[in-house]
Design an enzyme around this catalytic site. Sequence first.
Site, mmCIF file in Angstrom:
data_model
loop_
_atom_site.group_PDB
_atom_site.id
_atom_site.type_symbol
_atom_site.label_atom_id
_atom_site.label_comp_id
_atom_site.label_asym_id
_atom_site.label_seq_id
_atom_site.Cartn_x
_atom_site.Cartn_y
_atom_site.Cartn_z
ATOM 1 N N ARG A 104 -32.720 -67.100 39.239
ATOM 2 C CA ARG A 104 -31.588 -65.941 38.852
ATOM 3 C C ARG A 104 -31.669 -65.591 37.276
ATOM 4 O O ARG A 104 -31.377 -66.510 36.774
ATOM 5 C CB ARG A 104 -30.372 -66.642 39.395
ATOM 6 C CG ARG A 104 -29.370 -65.715 40.005
ATOM 7 C CD ARG A 104 -28.226 -66.239 40.333
ATOM 8 N NE ARG A 104 -27.422 -66.990 39.311
ATOM 9 C CZ ARG A 104 -25.973 -67.082 39.710
ATOM 10 N NH1 ARG A 104 -25.579 -66.845 40.623
ATOM 11 N NH2 ARG A 104 -25.396 -67.991 38.662
ATOM 12 N N THR A 108 -28.345 -60.281 34.826
ATOM 13 C CA THR A 108 -28.206 -59.440 36.123
ATOM 14 C C THR A 108 -27.734 -60.083 37.207
ATOM 15 O O THR A 108 -27.377 -59.518 38.234
ATOM 16 C CB THR A 108 -29.813 -58.694 36.253
ATOM 17 O OG1 THR A 108 -30.696 -59.682 36.783
ATOM 18 C CG2 THR A 108 -30.126 -58.055 35.175
ATOM 19 N N ASP A 199 -24.307 -75.795 37.368
ATOM 20 C CA ASP A 199 -25.697 -75.462 37.676
ATOM 21 C C ASP A 199 -26.372 -76.833 38.311
ATOM 22 O O ASP A 199 -27.089 -77.711 37.666
ATOM 23 C CB ASP A 199 -26.391 -75.028 36.212
ATOM 24 C CG ASP A 199 -27.764 -74.417 36.329
ATOM 25 O OD1 ASP A 199 -28.478 -75.070 37.360
ATOM 26 O OD2 ASP A 199 -28.189 -73.709 35.816
ATOM 27 N N ASP A 202 -29.984 -77.846 36.938
ATOM 28 C CA ASP A 202 -29.939 -78.406 35.371
ATOM 29 C C ASP A 202 -29.491 -79.898 35.553
ATOM 30 O O ASP A 202 -29.789 -81.085 35.045
ATOM 31 C CB ASP A 202 -29.082 -77.719 34.544
ATOM 32 C CG ASP A 202 -29.899 -76.448 33.815
ATOM 33 O OD1 ASP A 202 -30.890 -76.750 33.784
ATOM 34 O OD2 ASP A 202 -29.115 -75.643 33.488
#
Length: 208
Positions: A104, A108, A199, A202
């Site tokens: 991703r 945006t 995340d 991560d």
Amino acid sequence: MENVFHIKHPVLQHLVTKLRDINTKGYFFRKYIGDIGIFLLKEALKDESLSKTSIDTWIGPGEFPVLEEEKYVFIPILRAGLPMLEGVSQIFPKAKAGFLALKRDENTLKSHLYYERVPNLTGHTAIILDPMVATGGSLDYALRVVKEKNPEKIISLNVIGAPQGLEKVSQNHRDVRIYIAQIDKGLNDRGFIIPGIGDAGDRAFNTD
Ligand code: PRP
């Protein structure tokens, strides 16, 4: 969202809390994601039809019920879907796997595909694995790619999602059953699920 199945179970809530805990890192983060994957897989296949196989048992030959392991194709979305593959492969070690990598864009929030290795899915059940459905863009993209491979059926297993992302995927893909352990409040202005698990890619691979 009648094709979204929010599986409410104390064990799942417990495991999601482990994932929310910032002190859960790397190996343990991956382990809990894999555990949730196994749980969701069992739920998703609750009404699956069994076939019969002939085996030799300790008291002689006999016919017994089995699922056709080879019929299932697990498709983890890299990176964060990989720990779910580790989990579900423990249940079906003979299942196939295909790979889709989506990233991703942080600005945006649109996903782009950077690797695809999904086999032809004719006659197979595709089981997509991705811990997070935030805007829903990645899962929507993955489903469009998977549908081009002609699967008999598609199931999506997801750990945590935001209502708007799930709504979008549910609307665009009425034929897909989505099993999820936790639906959270929403998204922040960076497209992260709130409260969420941060995340997942991560945290799973110690890169934050
Ligand atoms: C995360 C996550 C989903 C996606 C969800 O992946 O694993 O694939 O974001 O967001 P969306 O619903 O708004 O599309 P990410 O792009 O961070 O890649 P990573 O797994 O490699 O970290």
